[in-house]
Design a protein around this motif. Sequence first.
Motif, mmCIF file in Angstrom:
data_model
loop_
_atom_site.group_PDB
_atom_site.id
_atom_site.type_symbol
_atom_site.label_atom_id
_atom_site.label_comp_id
_atom_site.label_asym_id
_atom_site.label_seq_id
_atom_site.Cartn_x
_atom_site.Cartn_y
_atom_site.Cartn_z
ATOM 1 N N MET A 286 0.853 -1.183 0.000
ATOM 2 C CA MET A 286 0.000 0.000 0.000
ATOM 3 C C MET A 286 0.889 1.234 0.000
ATOM 4 N N VAL A 295 -4.423 6.068 -0.909
ATOM 5 C CA VAL A 295 -3.544 4.906 -0.791
ATOM 6 C C VAL A 295 -3.777 4.014 -2.004
ATOM 7 N N PRO A 297 -2.864 0.391 -3.921
ATOM 8 C CA PRO A 297 -2.254 -0.940 -3.807
ATOM 9 C C PRO A 297 -1.369 -1.233 -5.017
#
Length: 324
Positions: A286, A295, A297
């Motif tokens: 993350m 955020v 991934p």
Amino acid sequence: MGTTRDPATVTIKTFPGSGMDSPLELAAAKRACTTATGAPLRVSVVIPARNCAATIEGVVAPVVEDLVAVGAVDEVLVVNHDSTDDTAERAARAGARLIGFSTAGPIADIPDSGKGSVMWKGIWASEGDIVVFIDGDHLKFDSTKVSRLVGPLLHDASLQHVRAFYDRYEGGRTTEAMARPVLSLLHPELAGMRQPLSGEHATRRSTLAELVFPVGWGTEFSILDQISRRHGAAAIGQVDLRYKEHVKGNWAHISLQAFELLYVALRTEFRALGGELPDHWGSVVMTPGDRPGEVVPRAARTAELPPLMSLPDWPDRERRRLAS
């Protein structure tokens, strides 16, 4: 296999780097060395490169003009990792032999490819008994960096791998935040490495062919890890290359690099203990996004490539190399 992991009993051989700055001196030392079959020893410089148009000529040209010209180095290869700029054209113009990553090597298609897979293909394509890796993004470069890496291997048959460190280096964030703590925990015998993740290093071809290659950023750590386990920490040296100025990655890049390093280190340790990583452990990092609080991934590259010497085509590849 390595005999000790006690830092009190192992001192990493450290070379100041002086004494091999002269291309003619390096060429003479190289001519005095032969392979196990009595053939002249060859040295390849391999440069992994992706979108390095701004810097690649400044890395290739000094090696070609100073070292290839006098026989201290036999070839300079640039493994072009699908660049979208004119890295390939500039590398060829500077005198490198160009290798296209997507079509090179025994395995053409490697999903989620990273630096490790580029290095693996570079070893396959090279002709040298000693293979020197140099990053392609140096902002300032001179040929003594290659000379200083090769010299110790010519003079000390017990050495298998020599890695660079730098007195002047603005960087090393992944080293200090991740690599050094992991080494201190899992490989205290390597804790004396100044820059364990340096992209500049020289290794005997036969040793590189023994190694598993993680496809991503864990490769530099993995090389140290595996050589130490197989040959002992005393087979690893480090040499002072004085300075490094290069293009730096952003924090998202560093987070992914650190994760892939940690993943490789733990996987190797679990395997040494007779197991594998737990199935529930993740492989997604993350990282901060462009907007405040965002955020994102990012999937880590956790695949690995087999030792080159384990491939069915490797014996024929080596026979062709030795006959050339």
